[in-house]
Motif scaffolding. Structure first.
Motif, PDB file in Angstrom:
ATOM      1  N   LYS A  38       0.849  -1.205   0.000  1.00 52.13           N
ATOM      2  CA  LYS A  38       0.000   0.000   0.000  1.00 52.13           C
ATOM      3  C   LYS A  38       0.885   1.256   0.000  1.00 52.13           C
ATOM      4  CE  LYS A  38      -3.957   1.908   2.518  1.00 52.13           C
ATOM      5  NZ  LYS A  38      -3.521   3.075   3.247  1.00 52.13           N
ATOM      6  N   LYS A  39       1.897   1.246   0.862  1.00 57.61           N
ATOM      7  CA  LYS A  39       2.763   2.429   0.964  1.00 57.61           C
ATOM      8  C   LYS A  39       3.507   2.660  -0.342  1.00 57.61           C
ATOM      9  CE  LYS A  39       3.802   2.450   5.864  1.00 57.61           C
ATOM     10  NZ  LYS A  39       4.626   1.667   6.745  1.00 57.61           N
ATOM     11  N   SER A  82       1.860   6.726  -6.676  1.00 55.83           N
ATOM     12  CA  SER A  82       0.744   7.606  -7.030  1.00 55.83           C
ATOM     13  C   SER A  82       1.177   9.071  -6.907  1.00 55.83           C
ATOM     14  CB  SER A  82      -0.433   7.286  -6.108  1.00 55.83           C
ATOM     15  OG  SER A  82      -1.375   8.304  -6.135  1.00 55.83           O
ATOM     16  N   ARG A  83       1.887   9.379  -5.825  1.00 58.54           N
ATOM     17  CA  ARG A  83       2.349  10.762  -5.631  1.00 58.54           C
ATOM     18  C   ARG A  83       3.320  11.146  -6.753  1.00 58.54           C
ATOM     19  NH1 ARG A  83       6.962  12.190  -3.284  1.00 58.54           N
ATOM     20  NH2 ARG A  83       7.268  10.302  -2.063  1.00 58.54           N
ATOM     21  N   GLN A 120       2.603   1.738  -3.331  1.00 59.22           N
ATOM     22  CA  GLN A 120       1.655   2.227  -4.357  1.00 59.22           C
ATOM     23  C   GLN A 120       1.338   3.706  -4.122  1.00 59.22           C
ATOM     24  OE1 GLN A 120      -0.787  -1.661  -5.893  1.00 59.22           O
ATOM     25  NE2 GLN A 120      -1.687  -0.589  -4.196  1.00 59.22           N
ATOM     26  N   GLU A 121       1.220   4.072  -2.842  1.00 59.82           N
ATOM     27  CA  GLU A 121       0.912   5.483  -2.548  1.00 59.82           C
ATOM     28  C   GLU A 121       2.052   6.399  -2.995  1.00 59.82           C
ATOM     29  OE1 GLU A 121      -2.146   4.684   1.150  1.00 59.82           O
ATOM     30  OE2 GLU A 121      -0.079   5.306   1.609  1.00 59.82           O
ATOM     31  N   ARG A 122       3.294   5.917  -2.782  1.00 62.56           N
ATOM     32  CA  ARG A 122       4.415   6.751  -3.241  1.00 62.56           C
ATOM     33  C   ARG A 122       4.378   6.864  -4.772  1.00 62.56           C
ATOM     34  NH1 ARG A 122      10.806   5.565  -3.156  1.00 62.56           N
ATOM     35  NH2 ARG A 122      10.039   3.534  -3.829  1.00 62.56           N
ATOM     36  N   GLU A 159      -4.569   9.919  -8.521  1.00 59.97           N
ATOM     37  CA  GLU A 159      -5.255   9.885  -7.228  1.00 59.97           C
ATOM     38  C   GLU A 159      -5.042   8.537  -6.559  1.00 59.97           C
ATOM     39  OE1 GLU A 159      -9.369  10.987  -7.810  1.00 59.97           O
ATOM     40  OE2 GLU A 159      -8.756  12.957  -8.559  1.00 59.97           O
ATOM     41  N   GLU A 160      -4.941   7.499  -7.378  1.00 58.71           N
ATOM     42  CA  GLU A 160      -4.711   6.152  -6.853  1.00 58.71           C
ATOM     43  C   GLU A 160      -3.921   5.361  -7.889  1.00 58.71           C
ATOM     44  OE1 GLU A 160      -8.448   4.491  -5.551  1.00 58.71           O
ATOM     45  OE2 GLU A 160      -7.457   2.861  -4.463  1.00 58.71           O
ATOM     46  N   HIS A 216      -3.054   3.839 -13.199  1.00 68.09           N
ATOM     47  CA  HIS A 216      -3.341   5.057 -12.435  1.00 68.09           C
ATOM     48  C   HIS A 216      -4.762   5.516 -12.733  1.00 68.09           C
ATOM     49  CE1 HIS A 216       1.025   5.250 -12.046  1.00 68.09           C
ATOM     50  NE2 HIS A 216       1.138   5.297 -13.362  1.00 68.09           N
TER      51      HIS A 216
END
Ligand SMILES: Cc1ncc(COP(=O)(O)O)c(C=O)c1O
Length: 489
Positions: free
Chosen positions: A66-67, A73-74, A69-71, A79-80, A236
């Motif tokens: 999750k972390k 995404s940023r 993927q979040e990086r 958004e995801e 994305h």
């Protein structure tokens, strides 16, 4: 280790230490050697794990995945973001099926990859094709114009979505911002196959990313242009037009229930490199490309595909990704297929693909200056050789045209209907007017020239015969020596 077969062959090829203008973007792992990730190569067997305590679960991420993927995404501006372990192919299937129901129409560029067609078959959708503009000299598909998208939306008001390949294999980036505005004006969904554009966010000198242009879902093959392992890709999403629960279901449907941690870790490493060294390395790459291209201008026989070379007929609003290197020596009578072979066998340079007219190389942040110097020397050498090549027009005849320059074949059945009909096998030569039971795809680039359900015409037959006679690989024939094809009974 004795009696390994595929492994032996891979090691043999690796030992040739070829210069790679091919995928994957890490260039035989060399970028991991140059940057402080050398250890990554040595621990691969230890990190080949599965869902155990602490490794998280791709299909229900709560921890490290999750972390990561979040990086991503940023960094990518979504958004995801979802990691994909079955290539962009699985992302393309998922995005198409997330926004359609069986029987829906989807507007697609005819120059799309076979994954888009297969996605429509799986989702039982009906394709409405947009023809790209074409560079007739190089046989390269150019842009999908915003005007053609609008015309099709007016003709097919019940279409659900539009799928655009951006940029193309050859680096052509249509005016996607304008296309996004039009698609959204008609309240439709814009899906972008950005398989060849995972690196676009690394420089202002590159075309804008599909997310920046306003796409709703974007799929990228991280492995093609960034340093991730083959098959490692990302999807994305942004905005509220797509049902995200349906999308997540489709991702679970189309991906392995044992996703490879090697691939996911390689996506994480690619994002670390992207964040910490990406812009600097891209700046260097763009300088190497510039120097290479200006050195080529000295040679009369060499034609590149460059913004400077846009002819008036083709000049338009599209932009070009300069990291894609198109080189043609057709003025010297050397076909792309011959040039690719000469570069590999005489100069140890592996290009990405060739067609009748030229070769395509993919430059990535994994390439170094010396690669471009070697490529320039090789092209100079081949261009000045007095060796004579049998001109491809002599081999294949003057009348043969790329299918991109022909009318899109008529269709009699949807791809899915054709797939489930009974077939018979005929000689290609005798297939004029019959309905194709298969997809015919020159590989690479993997862009189908004939879809299941389409009526086979003479021009296509001539082209397939020509490219097979030149040794190009064509997937989908029943037998490629005897030139047999499956047609609908
Ligand atoms: C334009 C395009 N889209 C999609 C794909 C499929 O990507 P992947 O190999 O990551 O599944 C390819 C592969 O070459 C491609 O060229």
């Amino acid at each position: 280790m004795k009696n390994t077969l595929l492994l032996d062959q891979l090691i043999k090829i690796q030992q040739q230490q070829m210069i790679s203008f091919h995928m994957p973007g890490h260039k035989n792992g060399r970028i991991f050697e140059r940057l402080p990730y050398k250890n990554f190569k040595n621990i691969l067997t230890y990190i080949d794990t599965t869902e155990i305590s602490g490794t998280d679960n791709l299909h229900h991420p709560k921890g490290a995945i999750k972390k990561a993927q979040e990086r991503a995404s940023r960094l990518m501006g979504s958004e995801e973001t979802f990691f994909l372990v079955n290539g962009s192919t699985s992302g393309i299937y998922s995005m198409i099926m997330a926004v359609t129901n069986p029987g829906d129409k989807v507007i697609i560029g005819r120059n799309c990859h076979k994954a888009v067609i297969n996605g429509l078959i799986l989702g039982d959708c009906i394709p409405c094709y947009l023809a790209p503009t074409v560079d007739p000299v190089q046989g390269i598909a150019l842009e999908i114009t915003p005007a053609s998208v609008e015309r099709m939306l007016l003709e097919q008001p019940d279409a659900k979505a539009v799928v655009i390949t951006y940029p193309t294999y050859h680096g052509v980036a249509s005016d996607l911002k304008k296309i996004a505005e039009i698609v959204h004006k008609y309240d439709k969904i814009l899906l972008v196959d950005e398989a060849h554009g995972a690196h676009l966010g690394l420089s202002e000198a590159l075309p804008k990313t599909a997310l920046e242009c306003g796409a709703d879902i974007v799929v990228q093959s991280t492995h093609k242009t960034l340093p991730a392992f083959t098959q490692s890709s990302m999807l994305h999403i942004q905005g509220s037009r797509v049902d995200r629960d349906k999308l997540k279901f489709m991702l679970r449907l189309h991906q392995s229930s044992s996703p490879s941690y090697l691939l996911m870790a390689s996506l994480d490493v690619a994002m670390t490199i992207y964040e910490s060294h990406g812009k600097e390395l891209m700046g260097e790459l763009l300088n190497h490309v510039k120097e290479f291209k200006s050195s080529m201008k000295e040679y009369e026989g060499v034609v590149l595909f460059d913004e400077d070379d846009f002819s008036e007929a083709t000049a338009s609003l599209y932009t070009l990704d300069p990291t894609k290197l198109w080189i043609s020596l057709q003025r010297k009578g050397i076909s792309g297929v011959q040039l690719e072979e000469e570069l590999r066998s005489t100069f140890g340079i592996q290009m990405e693909l060739s067609n009748l007219y030229g070769v395509l190389g993919i430059g990535t942040i994994g390439n170094e200056k010396k690669d471009f110097i070697q490529l320039a020397k090789a092209i100079e050498g081949i261009n000045s050789l007095s060796k004579t090549y049998t001109s491809y027009t002599t081999i294949i005849g003057h009348n043969v045209k790329s299918p991109l320059m022909m009318e899109i074949p008529q269709w009699a059945l949807t791809p899915k209907e054709a797939l489930y009909r009974e077939k018979r096998t005929v000689r290609l030569q005798e297939a004029i007017g019959l309905i194709s039971g298969t997809t015919i795809t020159p590989y690479p680039p993997g862009i189908p020239i004939l879809m299941p359900g389409e009526v086979i015409n003479k021009g296509l037959i001539q082209y397939i015969k020509a490219i097979t006679s030149m040794g190009m690989e064509v997937i989908g024939l029943k037998d490629d020596t005897q030139l047999l094809i499956d047609v609908i009974k």
